[in-house]
Design a protein around this motif. Structure first.
Motif, short mmCIF file in Angstrom:
data_model
loop_
_atom_site.label_atom_id
_atom_site.label_comp_id
_atom_site.label_asym_id
_atom_site.label_seq_id
_atom_site.Cartn_x
_atom_site.Cartn_y
_atom_site.Cartn_z
N GLY A 62 37.60 19.62 47.99
CA GLY A 62 36.43 19.82 48.83
C GLY A 62 36.31 21.25 49.32
N VAL A 63 37.43 21.86 49.67
CA VAL A 63 37.42 23.26 50.13
C VAL A 63 36.87 24.18 49.05
CG1 VAL A 63 38.89 25.22 50.74
CG2 VAL A 63 39.28 22.98 51.80
N PHE A 64 37.39 24.06 47.84
CA PHE A 64 37.05 25.03 46.79
C PHE A 64 35.72 24.72 46.11
CE2 PHE A 64 41.84 25.29 46.83
CZ PHE A 64 41.87 26.51 47.49
N GLU A 65 35.21 23.49 46.25
CA GLU A 65 33.87 23.20 45.74
C GLU A 65 32.78 23.60 46.73
OE1 GLU A 65 32.83 19.50 44.08
OE2 GLU A 65 34.48 19.43 42.62
N ALA A 66 33.15 23.89 47.97
CA ALA A 66 32.16 24.15 49.01
C ALA A 66 31.18 25.29 48.66
CB ALA A 66 32.86 24.44 50.34
N THR A 80 42.79 -1.17 52.71
CA THR A 80 41.41 -0.68 52.63
C THR A 80 41.17 0.54 53.52
OG1 THR A 80 40.79 -2.33 54.29
CG2 THR A 80 40.44 -2.91 51.98
N ALA A 81 41.85 0.60 54.67
CA ALA A 81 41.69 1.75 55.55
C ALA A 81 42.22 3.02 54.88
CB ALA A 81 42.42 1.51 56.87
N GLN A 82 43.36 2.91 54.21
CA GLN A 82 43.91 4.07 53.50
C GLN A 82 43.04 4.47 52.32
OE1 GLN A 82 47.77 2.15 52.91
NE2 GLN A 82 48.77 3.79 54.07
N GLN A 83 42.48 3.48 51.63
CA GLN A 83 41.55 3.80 50.54
C GLN A 83 40.34 4.56 51.07
OE1 GLN A 83 40.59 0.37 47.98
NE2 GLN A 83 42.46 -0.60 48.73
N GLY A 84 39.79 4.11 52.19
CA GLY A 84 38.65 4.80 52.78
C GLY A 84 38.99 6.22 53.18
N LEU A 85 40.19 6.43 53.73
CA LEU A 85 40.61 7.77 54.10
C LEU A 85 40.70 8.67 52.87
CD1 LEU A 85 41.69 9.73 56.23
CD2 LEU A 85 43.98 8.81 55.82
N LEU A 86 41.26 8.16 51.80
CA LEU A 86 41.38 8.94 50.57
C LEU A 86 40.00 9.29 50.00
CD1 LEU A 86 43.10 10.17 48.31
CD2 LEU A 86 43.21 7.91 47.25
N LEU A 87 39.10 8.32 49.98
CA LEU A 87 37.77 8.54 49.41
C LEU A 87 36.92 9.49 50.26
CD1 LEU A 87 36.97 4.90 48.26
CD2 LEU A 87 37.31 6.88 46.77
N SER A 88 37.21 9.55 51.57
CA SER A 88 36.42 10.42 52.45
C SER A 88 36.99 11.82 52.57
CB SER A 88 36.32 9.80 53.85
OG SER A 88 37.59 9.79 54.48
N ALA A 89 38.19 12.05 52.06
CA ALA A 89 38.87 13.33 52.26
C ALA A 89 38.06 14.51 51.72
CB ALA A 89 40.25 13.30 51.61
N PHE A 90 37.44 14.33 50.57
CA PHE A 90 36.63 15.39 49.98
C PHE A 90 35.50 15.80 50.92
CE2 PHE A 90 32.75 16.59 47.79
CZ PHE A 90 33.16 17.60 46.95
N GLY A 91 34.76 14.81 51.45
CA GLY A 91 33.56 15.09 52.24
C GLY A 91 33.84 15.87 53.51
N TRP A 92 34.97 15.61 54.16
CA TRP A 92 35.26 16.30 55.42
C TRP A 92 35.42 17.80 55.20
CZ3 TRP A 92 34.72 14.15 60.07
CH2 TRP A 92 34.71 12.77 60.16
N THR A 93 36.21 18.20 54.24
CA THR A 93 36.42 19.64 54.01
C THR A 93 35.21 20.27 53.33
OG1 THR A 93 37.61 19.08 51.97
CG2 THR A 93 38.93 19.52 53.93
N TYR A 94 34.55 19.53 52.45
CA TYR A 94 33.38 20.08 51.76
C TYR A 94 32.29 20.43 52.76
CZ TYR A 94 29.49 20.39 48.44
OH TYR A 94 28.42 20.83 47.70
N ALA A 95 32.01 19.53 53.70
CA ALA A 95 30.98 19.81 54.70
C ALA A 95 31.43 20.93 55.65
CB ALA A 95 30.67 18.54 55.49
N ALA A 96 32.68 20.87 56.10
CA ALA A 96 33.16 21.84 57.08
C ALA A 96 33.18 23.26 56.54
CB ALA A 96 34.57 21.45 57.54
N LEU A 97 33.38 23.42 55.25
CA LEU A 97 33.51 24.75 54.65
C LEU A 97 32.20 25.30 54.11
CD1 LEU A 97 36.17 26.48 54.39
CD2 LEU A 97 36.52 24.09 55.03
#
Length: 439
Positions: free
Chosen positions: A123-127, A58-75
């Motif tokens: 996430g980077v390119f959708e920013a 479940t921890a790895q699933q959460g990491l995968l599902l959150s990956a988009f949000g980190w770069t999308y917000a940061a960029l």
């Protein structure tokens, strides 16, 4: 509510014989938003089978599902800066092609680490996408039509979430999870080419005649703003950053957006688990019920844009016309607290539908960016607005996870209600009079 007095009626009626090319632009934006959110939803559809194939906990699933949000917000800020310097005809297809290629490769790769990297790339390119949408709408639509246009293309996100998720699930069942990414990415590649071929600014468009361009200009559309590449300003400056960071009015819409999108991210993350784990529903029934609030939000966002523009046409001040649907929608969103006072599943879902309808009604907030951002810094302001708003994609799941227990979900609804109340206060007391920020 401030700035609620009426002003004189609008003085820029449509010119006889003017074209309607701007409506085609709104449709193009709508299709792009649908694709944008389809590429956000595809992972949630494929996640169970991906987890099974790669043996993810479940921890790895959460990491995968959150990956988009980190770069999308940061960029968001670099993306907004880029929007101010690169023409939408070039930047949008480039972003579409790049995030679509990353999506396609997610269906091809064979490792968990590669999936994480590629999801972060999406996430980077959708920013830059939503700052581009706002820039295009500000150039193509007069003030009295802009909220309707924004509401129309924003509704694409709810269609992408509510209606296309079952389609993606069916594709996965018929083919495999790999093809979910390959086919959704292919759609984006094709649309990137279509956008490059069809999109032009109002003064460059062969489909918009002089009467329509004049109508947009006289109604407050920024058809004459030159890109930064033609004004010699190629580097971001601290002066520009201070302009978008030091104005109280802009912080009002930034904070308001964080509070508004917190409700969206509650429904994207915790709502399905709430139905299954705290209301003891099976996955099939909960899957159907999850779609109902998104459909309610779709109706809300369409009504919000039309209502706001009708108020402008009736002579209400711009502040009253824009903030009334937003504040009303936020008030409706607070009804989710009712779930804490009933055990009736039907009532719970009704409260959620009313709350998310309100969220949709309030989702014309980009119209305030159009109306208030410094004209030269439309993209940078939009990037800051979207950056702070999308911090909720990180905060909401984490805070709710800390507040709830295995048997008690009530603190989550209290938190969401308090956050929504803060959003209302921000629009009332920080935004104040709606007017364009001068430099």
């Amino acid at each position: 509510m401030t700035n609620s007095v009426k002003t004189r009626p609008d003085k820029t009626p449509a010119v006889a014989g003017s074209t309607k090319a701007r409506y085609a632009i709104a449709l193009m934006l709508f299709v792009t938003v649908v694709i944008n959110y389809m590429d956000r939803a595809n992972l949630s559809v494929a996640a169970p089978l991906i987890s099974e194939q790669f043996g993810l906990d479940t921890a790895q699933q959460g990491l995968l599902l959150s990956a988009f949000g980190w770069t999308y917000a940061a960029l968001q800020l670099p993306g907004g800066w880029l929007v101010d310097r690169v023409h939408p005809r070039l930047l949008y297809p480039a972003c579409l092609v790049l995030w679509s290629l990353a999506t396609i490769f997610m269906g091809i790769v064979g490792s968990f680490a590669a999936l994480i990297v590629l999801r972060m790339a999406v996430g980077v390119f959708e920013a830059p996408a939503y700052p581009i949408n706002n820039k295009v709408a500000t150039r193509w639509f007069p003030e009295k039509e802009r909220a309707t246009a924004i509401g129309f293309y924003t509704s694409g996100q709810f269609i992408g979430l509510a209606l296309l998720t079952p389609v993606l699930t069916w594709l996965q069942y018929v083919l495999s999870w790999h093809w979910v990414f390959v086919l959704t990415g292919a759609v984006g590649l094709v649309w990137g080419l279509v956008w490059y071929v069809l999109y032009r600014d109002p003064k460059e468009s062969k489909r918009a005649n002089a009467a329509e361009v004049d109508y947009i200009r006289e109604g407050g559309g920024l058809v004459d703003i030159a890109p930064a590449s033609k004004t010699g300003r190629k580097k971001i400056s601290w002066t520009d950053m201070l302009i978008v960071l030091r104005r109280r009015k802009l912080w009002g819409i930034y904070l308001g957006q964080f509070c508004l999108t917190s409700t969206l991210w509650f429904f994207l993350t915790w709502f399905p688990s709430y139905l299954v784990n705290y209301r003891q529903m099976d996955y099939i029934k909960s899957g159907f019920l999850v779609s109902l609030p998104f459909l309610a939000a779709l109706v809300g966002v369409l009504i919000g844009g039309v209502l706001s523009d009708n108020l402008v046409k009736r002579g209400f001040s711009l502040g009253a016309a824009r903030k009334l649907p937003i504040i009303t929608g936020l008030l409706l969103s607070m009804t989710m607290i009712g779930a804490n006072f009933t055990n009736d599943t039907t009532l719970v879902v009704a409260f959620m539908c009313v709350a998310f309808f309100g969220n949709g009604l309030a989702s014309i907030t980009w119209s305030l960016v159009s109306a208030m951002a410094p004209a030269r810094l439309m993209g940078l302001t939009g990037g800051m607005f979207n950056f702070i708003g999308n911090l909720s994609s990180i905060a909401t799941p984490i805070v709710i996870g800390l507040l709830v227990s295995k048997t008690d979900f009530a603190p989550a609804f209290v938190y969401m209600t308090v956050i929504t109340a803060i959003g209302i206060c921000s629009y009332v007391f920080l935004v104040g009079r709606v007017e364009r920020i001068t430099e």
